[in-house]
Design a protein around this motif. Structure first.
Motif, PDB file in Angstrom:
ATOM      1  N   PRO A   1       0.806  -1.229   0.000  1.00 52.83           N
ATOM      2  CA  PRO A   1       0.000   0.000   0.000  1.00 52.83           C
ATOM      3  C   PRO A   1       0.836   1.275   0.000  1.00 52.83           C
ATOM      4  O   PRO A   1       0.511   2.236  -0.709  1.00 52.83           O
ATOM      5  CB  PRO A   1      -0.828  -0.125   1.284  1.00 52.83           C
ATOM      6  CG  PRO A   1      -0.897  -1.583   1.543  1.00 52.83           C
ATOM      7  CD  PRO A   1       0.415  -2.131   1.097  1.00 52.83           C
ATOM      8  N   LEU A   2       1.923   1.306   0.776  1.00 53.49           N
ATOM      9  CA  LEU A   2       2.749   2.511   0.832  1.00 53.49           C
ATOM     10  C   LEU A   2       3.472   2.749  -0.485  1.00 53.49           C
ATOM     11  O   LEU A   2       3.560   3.895  -0.959  1.00 53.49           O
ATOM     12  CB  LEU A   2       3.746   2.412   1.983  1.00 53.49           C
ATOM     13  CG  LEU A   2       3.159   2.511   3.395  1.00 53.49           C
ATOM     14  CD1 LEU A   2       4.238   2.299   4.442  1.00 53.49           C
ATOM     15  CD2 LEU A   2       2.478   3.847   3.605  1.00 53.49           C
ATOM     16  N   GLU A   3       4.013   1.704  -1.079  1.00 50.17           N
ATOM     17  CA  GLU A   3       4.690   1.869  -2.364  1.00 50.17           C
ATOM     18  C   GLU A   3       3.705   2.247  -3.465  1.00 50.17           C
ATOM     19  O   GLU A   3       4.070   2.911  -4.439  1.00 50.17           O
ATOM     20  CB  GLU A   3       5.418   0.572  -2.738  1.00 50.17           C
ATOM     21  CG  GLU A   3       6.593   0.234  -1.847  1.00 50.17           C
ATOM     22  CD  GLU A   3       7.715   1.255  -1.943  1.00 50.17           C
ATOM     23  OE1 GLU A   3       7.804   1.957  -2.970  1.00 50.17           O
ATOM     24  OE2 GLU A   3       8.507   1.356  -0.983  1.00 50.17           O
ATOM     25  N   PHE A   4       2.446   1.833  -3.312  1.00 48.67           N
ATOM     26  CA  PHE A   4       1.410   2.227  -4.271  1.00 48.67           C
ATOM     27  C   PHE A   4       1.081   3.712  -4.137  1.00 48.67           C
ATOM     28  O   PHE A   4       0.884   4.424  -5.134  1.00 48.67           O
ATOM     29  CB  PHE A   4       0.156   1.378  -4.051  1.00 48.67           C
ATOM     30  CG  PHE A   4      -1.026   1.810  -4.874  1.00 48.67           C
ATOM     31  CD1 PHE A   4      -1.134   1.442  -6.207  1.00 48.67           C
ATOM     32  CD2 PHE A   4      -2.023   2.591  -4.320  1.00 48.67           C
ATOM     33  CE1 PHE A   4      -2.216   1.840  -6.975  1.00 48.67           C
ATOM     34  CE2 PHE A   4      -3.114   2.993  -5.064  1.00 48.67           C
ATOM     35  CZ  PHE A   4      -3.214   2.626  -6.401  1.00 48.67           C
ATOM     36  N   LEU A   5       1.012   4.200  -2.901  1.00 49.51           N
ATOM     37  CA  LEU A   5       0.637   5.595  -2.665  1.00 49.51           C
ATOM     38  C   LEU A   5       1.781   6.568  -2.909  1.00 49.51           C
ATOM     39  O   LEU A   5       1.539   7.738  -3.225  1.00 49.51           O
ATOM     40  CB  LEU A   5       0.138   5.757  -1.224  1.00 49.51           C
ATOM     41  CG  LEU A   5      -1.175   5.060  -0.869  1.00 49.51           C
ATOM     42  CD1 LEU A   5      -1.425   5.160   0.632  1.00 49.51           C
ATOM     43  CD2 LEU A   5      -2.339   5.661  -1.652  1.00 49.51           C
TER      44      LEU A   5
ATOM     45  N   VAL B 153       7.841   5.687   4.686  1.00 48.06           N
ATOM     46  CA  VAL B 153       8.569   4.574   4.072  1.00 48.06           C
ATOM     47  C   VAL B 153      10.019   4.560   4.528  1.00 48.06           C
ATOM     48  O   VAL B 153      10.574   3.511   4.910  1.00 48.06           O
ATOM     49  CB  VAL B 153       8.467   4.661   2.535  1.00 48.06           C
ATOM     50  CG1 VAL B 153       9.401   3.652   1.876  1.00 48.06           C
ATOM     51  CG2 VAL B 153       7.037   4.415   2.083  1.00 48.06           C
ATOM     52  N   GLN B 154      10.674   5.721   4.498  1.00 49.14           N
ATOM     53  CA  GLN B 154      12.084   5.777   4.883  1.00 49.14           C
ATOM     54  C   GLN B 154      12.277   5.517   6.373  1.00 49.14           C
ATOM     55  O   GLN B 154      13.213   4.808   6.775  1.00 49.14           O
ATOM     56  CB  GLN B 154      12.646   7.153   4.525  1.00 49.14           C
ATOM     57  CG  GLN B 154      12.938   7.347   3.047  1.00 49.14           C
ATOM     58  CD  GLN B 154      14.089   6.483   2.578  1.00 49.14           C
ATOM     59  OE1 GLN B 154      13.887   5.392   2.034  1.00 49.14           O
ATOM     60  NE2 GLN B 154      15.304   6.933   2.801  1.00 49.14           N
ATOM     61  N   ALA B 155      11.409   6.078   7.208  1.00 51.40           N
ATOM     62  CA  ALA B 155      11.533   5.846   8.650  1.00 51.40           C
ATOM     63  C   ALA B 155      11.328   4.369   8.990  1.00 51.40           C
ATOM     64  O   ALA B 155      12.073   3.796   9.792  1.00 51.40           O
ATOM     65  CB  ALA B 155      10.533   6.717   9.404  1.00 51.40           C
ATOM     66  N   ALA B 156      10.326   3.757   8.372  1.00 57.36           N
ATOM     67  CA  ALA B 156      10.076   2.338   8.622  1.00 57.36           C
ATOM     68  C   ALA B 156      11.247   1.483   8.160  1.00 57.36           C
ATOM     69  O   ALA B 156      11.654   0.533   8.842  1.00 57.36           O
ATOM     70  CB  ALA B 156       8.788   1.908   7.921  1.00 57.36           C
ATOM     71  N   ALA B 157      11.822   1.833   7.000  1.00 54.96           N
ATOM     72  CA  ALA B 157      12.967   1.066   6.494  1.00 54.96           C
ATOM     73  C   ALA B 157      14.167   1.212   7.418  1.00 54.96           C
ATOM     74  O   ALA B 157      14.894   0.236   7.679  1.00 54.96           O
ATOM     75  CB  ALA B 157      13.319   1.531   5.085  1.00 54.96           C
ATOM     76  N   GLY B 158      14.401   2.431   7.931  1.00 53.94           N
ATOM     77  CA  GLY B 158      15.524   2.621   8.828  1.00 53.94           C
ATOM     78  C   GLY B 158      15.375   1.849  10.124  1.00 53.94           C
ATOM     79  O   GLY B 158      16.337   1.257  10.630  1.00 53.94           O
TER      80      GLY B 158
END
Length: 259
Positions: free
Chosen positions: A98-102, A139-144
């Motif tokens: 969903p995040l990559e879609f948005l 997205v970046q915060a979650a990845a970190g």
């Protein structure tokens, strides 16, 4: 350390002077000499004249207010949600699609709906900026957070650190480079969206000034406002890079750059 910086600044200034010279030539003797494109000298003169008008400063303040307030809201909310997602592998994998879609959807798509609900106001611009910056920061915060070294977390647990202490002392410092990059990229985006809010949505700020100059046929003033936006863009980008270097002065990537 300072000599390379001076060299880069000199090269950048030389590039700007060369671009202005090419603009002047193209508008006087070049292929667009007979077009509505004003000369660089006329545009710079109009730019200097705008600096003495209160309308330009009011419009600049409105644009910066929408951009910075929207960016601040996006950063706080995005980092908090990103931490919540990144600390849970289930939530990380469940929200990835969903995040990559948005993320690539531009806020201009929902501009008519936001204008219909909030009207051509500063609040409309702030909402658009939040929409434009929020997802990428999440997205970046979650990845970190998710990519934190598990050995470091296990070491913290072995020293008796609780979950909150591990989050504050290990996970968040590990995620800060991701968050800093996300905010640095989102900073110019927030300025662009704030201008679009005025240009297409009728909100206050430099976007509305651009629209009025275009509708009145004043091409010289139009390009003067473009120069104002260019200077603002350089300032916002420079401040975001400076803030990232100061925040991450301990990181190997920036350790030798901070003096």
């Amino acid at each position: 350390m300072r000599h390379p910086r001076l060299l880069r600044a000199g090269v950048g200034a030389g590039g700007a002077v060369a671009a202005i010279g090419l603009w002047q030539l193209a508008a006087t003797v070049g292929p667009v000499a007979d077009s509505p494109l004003p000369t660089a000298v006329d545009a710079l003169g109009a730019f200097a004249a705008l600096l003495g008008t209160p309308e330009m400063w009011i419009a600049t303040g409105d644009t910066l207010t929408m951009a910075l307030l929207g960016l601040a809201i996006s950063t706080v909310a995005g980092v908090l949600l990103g931490i919540g997602i990144g600390t849970s592998p289930l939530a990380m994998h469940a929200t990835r699609i969903p995040l990559e879609f948005l993320k690539p959807i531009p806020p201009i798509v929902i501009l008519p709906v936001v204008v219909l609900v909030l009207g051509p106001t500063a609040g409309m611009g702030i909402v658009l900026v939040v929409i434009g910056c929020f997802v990428s920061i999440v997205v970046q915060a979650a990845a970190g957070v998710f990519d934190t070294d598990p050995v470091a977390k296990a070491t913290g647990r072995s020293y008796g650190l609780g979950r909150t202490e591990i989050l504050g002392r290990i996970v968040l410092p590990s995620a800060l480079p991701y968050i800093g990059t996300a905010v640095r990229v989102a900073a110019p985006t927030s300025l662009i969206v704030a201008v679009v809010a005025g240009l297409l949505g009728g909100g206050p700020g430099l976007g509305q000034s651009l629209l009025l100059a275009q509708l009145s046929g004043n091409q010289t003033q139009l390009f003067a406002y473009v120069l104002v936006l260019g200077v603002l863009g350089l300032a916002v980008q420079g401040l975001s890079q400076w803030g990232e270097r100061r925040l991450l002065h301990w990181h190997p990537q920036y350790r030798k750059q901070v003096v």
